[in-house]
Motif scaffolding. Sequence first.
Motif, PDB file in Angstrom:
ATOM      1  N   VAL A 251      34.234  31.649  23.808  1.00 55.84           N
ATOM      2  CA  VAL A 251      35.546  31.986  23.236  1.00 55.84           C
ATOM      3  C   VAL A 251      35.835  31.263  21.929  1.00 55.84           C
ATOM      4  O   VAL A 251      36.536  31.802  21.067  1.00 55.84           O
ATOM      5  N   THR A 252      35.300  30.066  21.732  1.00 55.51           N
ATOM      6  CA  THR A 252      35.577  29.347  20.488  1.00 55.51           C
ATOM      7  C   THR A 252      34.950  30.034  19.278  1.00 55.51           C
ATOM      8  O   THR A 252      35.347  29.759  18.140  1.00 55.51           O
ATOM      9  N   ALA A 253      33.997  30.955  19.492  1.00 54.15           N
ATOM     10  CA  ALA A 253      33.343  31.668  18.386  1.00 54.15           C
ATOM     11  C   ALA A 253      34.094  32.934  17.972  1.00 54.15           C
ATOM     12  O   ALA A 253      33.689  33.585  17.001  1.00 54.15           O
ATOM     13  N   TRP A 254      35.162  33.313  18.669  1.00 54.03           N
ATOM     14  CA  TRP A 254      35.889  34.531  18.299  1.00 54.03           C
ATOM     15  C   TRP A 254      36.225  34.602  16.806  1.00 54.03           C
ATOM     16  O   TRP A 254      36.086  35.664  16.205  1.00 54.03           O
TER      17      TRP A 254
ATOM     18  N   ARG B 270      26.408  39.506  14.840  1.00 57.94           N
ATOM     19  CA  ARG B 270      26.263  38.143  15.376  1.00 57.94           C
ATOM     20  C   ARG B 270      25.308  38.123  16.570  1.00 57.94           C
ATOM     21  O   ARG B 270      24.514  37.195  16.721  1.00 57.94           O
ATOM     22  N   LEU B 271      25.383  39.151  17.404  1.00 59.03           N
ATOM     23  CA  LEU B 271      24.552  39.174  18.607  1.00 59.03           C
ATOM     24  C   LEU B 271      23.095  39.514  18.306  1.00 59.03           C
ATOM     25  O   LEU B 271      22.219  39.245  19.127  1.00 59.03           O
ATOM     26  N   ARG B 272      22.832  40.076  17.131  1.00 59.70           N
ATOM     27  CA  ARG B 272      21.446  40.373  16.728  1.00 59.70           C
ATOM     28  C   ARG B 272      20.692  39.121  16.340  1.00 59.70           C
ATOM     29  O   ARG B 272      19.478  39.096  16.347  1.00 59.70           O
TER      30      ARG B 272
ATOM     31  N   ALA C 133      29.399  37.823  27.508  1.00 60.90           N
ATOM     32  CA  ALA C 133      29.291  36.387  27.226  1.00 60.90           C
ATOM     33  C   ALA C 133      30.027  36.023  25.941  1.00 60.90           C
ATOM     34  O   ALA C 133      30.695  34.987  25.875  1.00 60.90           O
ATOM     35  N   ALA C 134      29.933  36.880  24.918  1.00 57.96           N
ATOM     36  CA  ALA C 134      30.642  36.616  23.661  1.00 57.96           C
ATOM     37  C   ALA C 134      32.156  36.676  23.858  1.00 57.96           C
ATOM     38  O   ALA C 134      32.897  35.888  23.269  1.00 57.96           O
TER      39      ALA C 134
END
Length: 157
Positions: A41-44, A154-156, A35-36
Amino acid sequence: MARQLRSVELGFADTAPLRLSFVADVGARAETVYAALAEDVTAWPCWFTAVTEVRPTGGGTGRDVRLKGGGFFDETIVAAHPAERYAYRIDRTNAPGVRAMMEDWELRPSPEGGTRVRWTMAVDGTPVLHAALRLGKPGIRASFRDAMRKLEDRLRV
């Protein structure tokens, strides 16, 4: 100056004249990592510091990517398999010496739990570009590992 690159299909990730692959484990489920990569995609730029902006195009079938230093890629997504694989070819770029390019993200279970991420840059270009990429491999590896650490953090959250 922007140039149109040769259009390549998914198999190019395995057959390109130059392939640089890097692996890192991320302590998150493959669905979350996917998902990331493919949906947010704008969060890359929040986790991949070489990237300054990503915009989806074509109703989600492509991306415009801006890089530090002024480089850019206009991309077409060639594989979007949730929790398994996300790949795109670069159609247009201002990077010198590139003839064809694809990036392929493969996701597999990690032995420690979480997800093993393999990122492959598949490139056809001039001999000078190939030499520069080979010489730059340690820096590219470090950038990838840093990105995976930041993505995991970030995913945590």
